[in-house]
Write a protein that holds these residues in place. Sequence first.
Motif, PDB file in Angstrom:
ATOM      1  N   ASP A 123       0.859  -1.182   0.000  1.00  0.00           N
ATOM      2  CA  ASP A 123       0.000   0.000   0.000  1.00  0.00           C
ATOM      3  C   ASP A 123       0.900   1.240   0.000  1.00  0.00           C
ATOM      4  OD1 ASP A 123      -1.700   2.097   0.487  1.00  0.00           O
ATOM      5  OD2 ASP A 123      -2.491   1.324   2.387  1.00  0.00           O
ATOM      6  N   TYR A 124       0.824   2.047  -1.067  1.00  0.00           N
ATOM      7  CA  TYR A 124       1.682   3.215  -1.211  1.00  0.00           C
ATOM      8  C   TYR A 124       0.961   4.522  -0.868  1.00  0.00           C
ATOM      9  CZ  TYR A 124       5.493   0.543  -3.238  1.00  0.00           C
ATOM     10  OH  TYR A 124       6.526  -0.326  -3.420  1.00  0.00           O
ATOM     11  N   SER A 125      -0.129   4.428  -0.108  1.00  0.00           N
ATOM     12  CA  SER A 125      -0.892   5.635   0.218  1.00  0.00           C
ATOM     13  C   SER A 125      -0.144   6.572   1.159  1.00  0.00           C
ATOM     14  CB  SER A 125      -2.248   5.253   0.828  1.00  0.00           C
ATOM     15  OG  SER A 125      -2.078   4.485   2.006  1.00  0.00           O
ATOM     16  N   HIS A 126       0.867   6.053   1.889  1.00  0.00           N
ATOM     17  CA  HIS A 126       1.665   6.886   2.797  1.00  0.00           C
ATOM     18  C   HIS A 126       3.065   7.150   2.233  1.00  0.00           C
ATOM     19  CE1 HIS A 126      -1.347   6.295   5.960  1.00  0.00           C
ATOM     20  NE2 HIS A 126      -1.327   5.018   5.659  1.00  0.00           N
ATOM     21  N   ALA A 127       3.253   6.897   0.946  1.00  0.00           N
ATOM     22  CA  ALA A 127       4.611   6.885   0.379  1.00  0.00           C
ATOM     23  C   ALA A 127       4.977   8.136  -0.400  1.00  0.00           C
ATOM     24  CB  ALA A 127       4.772   5.661  -0.514  1.00  0.00           C
ATOM     25  N   ARG A 128       4.188   9.192  -0.311  1.00  0.00           N
ATOM     26  CA  ARG A 128       4.454  10.373  -1.129  1.00  0.00           C
ATOM     27  C   ARG A 128       5.859  10.926  -0.891  1.00  0.00           C
ATOM     28  NH1 ARG A 128       1.222  15.831  -0.008  1.00  0.00           N
ATOM     29  NH2 ARG A 128       2.577  15.664   1.823  1.00  0.00           N
ATOM     30  N   ASP A 129       6.229  11.123   0.390  1.00  0.00           N
ATOM     31  CA  ASP A 129       7.548  11.691   0.695  1.00  0.00           C
ATOM     32  C   ASP A 129       8.673  10.762   0.256  1.00  0.00           C
ATOM     33  OD1 ASP A 129       6.332  13.918   1.741  1.00  0.00           O
ATOM     34  OD2 ASP A 129       6.489  13.269   3.835  1.00  0.00           O
ATOM     35  N   MET A 130       8.477   9.458   0.477  1.00  0.00           N
ATOM     36  CA  MET A 130       9.495   8.492   0.068  1.00  0.00           C
ATOM     37  C   MET A 130       9.709   8.545  -1.438  1.00  0.00           C
ATOM     38  SD  MET A 130       9.461   4.321   0.175  1.00  0.00           S
ATOM     39  CE  MET A 130       8.517   4.222  -1.352  1.00  0.00           C
ATOM     40  N   LEU A 131       8.638   8.566  -2.211  1.00  0.00           N
ATOM     41  CA  LEU A 131       8.750   8.561  -3.666  1.00  0.00           C
ATOM     42  C   LEU A 131       9.352   9.856  -4.183  1.00  0.00           C
ATOM     43  CD1 LEU A 131       5.384   6.842  -4.647  1.00  0.00           C
ATOM     44  CD2 LEU A 131       7.664   5.835  -4.493  1.00  0.00           C
ATOM     45  N   TYR A 132       9.106  10.958  -3.467  1.00  0.00           N
ATOM     46  CA  TYR A 132       9.693  12.243  -3.867  1.00  0.00           C
ATOM     47  C   TYR A 132      11.218  12.148  -3.869  1.00  0.00           C
ATOM     48  CZ  TYR A 132      11.177  17.124  -3.615  1.00  0.00           C
ATOM     49  OH  TYR A 132      11.809  18.325  -3.839  1.00  0.00           O
ATOM     50  N   TYR A 133      11.776  11.541  -2.813  1.00  0.00           N
ATOM     51  CA  TYR A 133      13.224  11.382  -2.727  1.00  0.00           C
ATOM     52  C   TYR A 133      13.706  10.252  -3.638  1.00  0.00           C
ATOM     53  CZ  TYR A 133      13.540  14.517   1.297  1.00  0.00           C
ATOM     54  OH  TYR A 133      13.500  15.616   2.117  1.00  0.00           O
ATOM     55  N   ALA A 134      12.930   9.175  -3.696  1.00  0.00           N
ATOM     56  CA  ALA A 134      13.375   7.969  -4.379  1.00  0.00           C
ATOM     57  C   ALA A 134      13.635   8.195  -5.859  1.00  0.00           C
ATOM     58  CB  ALA A 134      12.324   6.870  -4.205  1.00  0.00           C
ATOM     59  N   LYS A 135      12.701   8.838  -6.556  1.00  0.00           N
ATOM     60  CA  LYS A 135      12.867   8.947  -7.996  1.00  0.00           C
ATOM     61  C   LYS A 135      13.933   9.949  -8.403  1.00  0.00           C
ATOM     62  CE  LYS A 135       8.640  11.732  -8.366  1.00  0.00           C
ATOM     63  NZ  LYS A 135       7.266  11.700  -8.916  1.00  0.00           N
ATOM     64  N   ARG A 136      14.492  10.650  -7.419  1.00  0.00           N
ATOM     65  CA  ARG A 136      15.588  11.576  -7.690  1.00  0.00           C
ATOM     66  C   ARG A 136      16.938  10.993  -7.309  1.00  0.00           C
ATOM     67  NH1 ARG A 136      11.050  14.157  -6.908  1.00  0.00           N
ATOM     68  NH2 ARG A 136      10.641  16.193  -7.870  1.00  0.00           N
ATOM     69  N   THR A 137      16.942   9.769  -6.814  1.00  0.00           N
ATOM     70  CA  THR A 137      18.168   9.171  -6.295  1.00  0.00           C
ATOM     71  C   THR A 137      18.526   7.907  -7.070  1.00  0.00           C
ATOM     72  OG1 THR A 137      17.512   9.956  -4.096  1.00  0.00           O
ATOM     73  CG2 THR A 137      19.302   8.352  -4.199  1.00  0.00           C
ATOM     74  N   PRO A 138      19.646   7.880  -7.791  1.00  0.00           N
ATOM     75  CA  PRO A 138      20.032   6.691  -8.564  1.00  0.00           C
ATOM     76  C   PRO A 138      20.118   5.429  -7.706  1.00  0.00           C
ATOM     77  CG  PRO A 138      21.392   8.570  -9.176  1.00  0.00           C
ATOM     78  CD  PRO A 138      20.576   9.008  -7.989  1.00  0.00           C
ATOM     79  N   LEU A 139      20.523   5.584  -6.434  1.00  0.00           N
ATOM     80  CA  LEU A 139      20.648   4.424  -5.559  1.00  0.00           C
ATOM     81  C   LEU A 139      19.319   3.696  -5.408  1.00  0.00           C
ATOM     82  CD1 LEU A 139      22.932   3.140  -3.847  1.00  0.00           C
ATOM     83  CD2 LEU A 139      21.995   4.354  -1.881  1.00  0.00           C
ATOM     84  N   TYR A 140      18.227   4.457  -5.403  1.00  0.00           N
ATOM     85  CA  TYR A 140      16.906   3.832  -5.272  1.00  0.00           C
ATOM     86  C   TYR A 140      16.570   2.989  -6.492  1.00  0.00           C
ATOM     87  CZ  TYR A 140      14.576   5.035  -0.962  1.00  0.00           C
ATOM     88  OH  TYR A 140      14.184   5.053   0.345  1.00  0.00           O
ATOM     89  N   LYS A 141      16.928   3.482  -7.656  1.00  0.00           N
ATOM     90  CA  LYS A 141      16.650   2.702  -8.859  1.00  0.00           C
ATOM     91  C   LYS A 141      17.399   1.375  -8.837  1.00  0.00           C
ATOM     92  CE  LYS A 141      15.325   6.295 -12.153  1.00  0.00           C
ATOM     93  NZ  LYS A 141      15.599   6.933 -13.453  1.00  0.00           N
ATOM     94  N   HIS A 142      18.506   1.352  -8.143  1.00  0.00           N
ATOM     95  CA  HIS A 142      19.301   0.123  -8.070  1.00  0.00           C
ATOM     96  C   HIS A 142      18.745  -0.853  -7.042  1.00  0.00           C
ATOM     97  CE1 HIS A 142      22.962  -2.302  -8.547  1.00  0.00           C
ATOM     98  NE2 HIS A 142      22.879  -2.505  -7.252  1.00  0.00           N
ATOM     99  N   PHE A 143      18.299  -0.347  -5.900  1.00  0.00           N
ATOM    100  CA  PHE A 143      17.930  -1.225  -4.792  1.00  0.00           C
ATOM    101  C   PHE A 143      16.429  -1.384  -4.556  1.00  0.00           C
ATOM    102  CE2 PHE A 143      22.281  -0.166  -3.050  1.00  0.00           C
ATOM    103  CZ  PHE A 143      22.779  -1.448  -3.190  1.00  0.00           C
ATOM    104  N   TYR A 144      15.605  -0.467  -5.043  1.00  0.00           N
ATOM    105  CA  TYR A 144      14.191  -0.508  -4.655  1.00  0.00           C
ATOM    106  C   TYR A 144      13.354  -1.335  -5.635  1.00  0.00           C
ATOM    107  CZ  TYR A 144       9.849   0.715  -2.452  1.00  0.00           C
ATOM    108  OH  TYR A 144       8.661   0.613  -1.780  1.00  0.00           O
ATOM    109  N   GLY A 145      12.572  -2.256  -5.081  1.00  0.00           N
ATOM    110  CA  GLY A 145      11.616  -3.017  -5.872  1.00  0.00           C
ATOM    111  C   GLY A 145      12.237  -3.598  -7.125  1.00  0.00           C
ATOM    112  N   VAL A 146      11.581  -3.384  -8.256  1.00  0.00           N
ATOM    113  CA  VAL A 146      12.148  -3.792  -9.547  1.00  0.00           C
ATOM    114  C   VAL A 146      12.387  -2.554 -10.411  1.00  0.00           C
ATOM    115  CG1 VAL A 146      11.272  -6.145  -9.630  1.00  0.00           C
ATOM    116  CG2 VAL A 146       9.789  -4.268 -10.335  1.00  0.00           C
ATOM    117  N   GLN A 147      12.629  -1.419  -9.745  1.00  0.00           N
ATOM    118  CA  GLN A 147      12.826  -0.171 -10.482  1.00  0.00           C
ATOM    119  C   GLN A 147      14.043  -0.242 -11.391  1.00  0.00           C
ATOM    120  OE1 GLN A 147       9.840   0.155  -9.324  1.00  0.00           O
ATOM    121  NE2 GLN A 147      10.050   2.344  -9.593  1.00  0.00           N
TER     122      GLN A 147
END
Length: 344
Positions: A123-147
């Motif tokens: 459930d990503y209903s509380h994930a707005r702040d996380m996603l704001y940082y995540a999609k701007r950070t290359p490290l997230y694309k490497h480690f998060y989910g199947v991004q």
Amino acid sequence: MVSRGAKFTGICIAIYLVYAIFVFFILPFMLPSPVDMVRSIVTRQTAHLGDLRNYTLETGGNPKRSLLVMYRGSGALSLLDALTRQAGGYHHFAPLVAYNDRLTEKQDIDLGLEHLVSLFNCDYSHARDMLYYAKRTPLYKHFYGVQWEICQAYSNEVCWNPDTMSKICKLFPFINMSVYNLRLQFIAALLKRKDLNVNIVLLIRDPRDIINSRANRVWCSRNVNCTQPHHLCENMVMDHMYAMHLQNEFPQRFRVVYYEDMAQHPQAALRKIFDFFGLPIVFTNDTPLYFEAPNTWTTGMINSQVLEVENACREAMKLWKYQPAFSQNDVSVDDTAPSKQKKP
């Protein structure tokens, strides 16, 4: 007459226009939806594991959930990478990234725990702040989910869409999470939730190596507490208190792992962690695993820096059984002398 240079320029422009039309207008209609693409990948990855419908939220099942608790600078990149590339595994990497430090305010702690529970249920209903940082950070694309896979084929707007991520997450039988900015004291509440049935590993590392690892890191320079050993070791002391309690109360679902053991015997250590989490192994004896060698502080820190960390971390080092290099009576040291691993 048109010059040869003008013709060449015209051809280049035409090729670029054809390419742009194909990529931005035709290709999106040819690609399957990201959900269907990932469903195909998961089916292929887990074919050898049999029928896993009882473990996927999409089919009303209950996934196997695991949580790695660590400190920033714990050196767990190979472990995080293994969790991310896990066959049938969806990795919620650093979901509390919007918080700069370990949470201390009750309101933040409650919100943080609610966020973790929501993500364990895709459930990503509380994930707005996380996603704001995540999609701007290359490290997230490497480690998060199947991004690391779907963001190569789809735009950021598509691959970081909360509804799309929720549907993708529900396809996976194994949901992993790694958290570094919430004390074990509060994370322990998740062990009491029967609906989650989560297994938790606390990763411990020598505080001297953690501080040394954090030195000159950009992500550390933004946080005043990051390079302060007393702040790190205060958390390590509190985590030790609750770790001893949880090992007694949840011996089958909570475990402490030392980074030094993992670095010295990476294959065996990761196999034990995956076995404890109930995850199929994703690596072989030939898989390269990189872990920074233990005791890098002996070459990366001068003696006065070592003494500063040890003075701030006496209790934590004693509780977690790390041998100090200097005695409590040492008030000054010779920085020209080589760092030493322990007092002779």
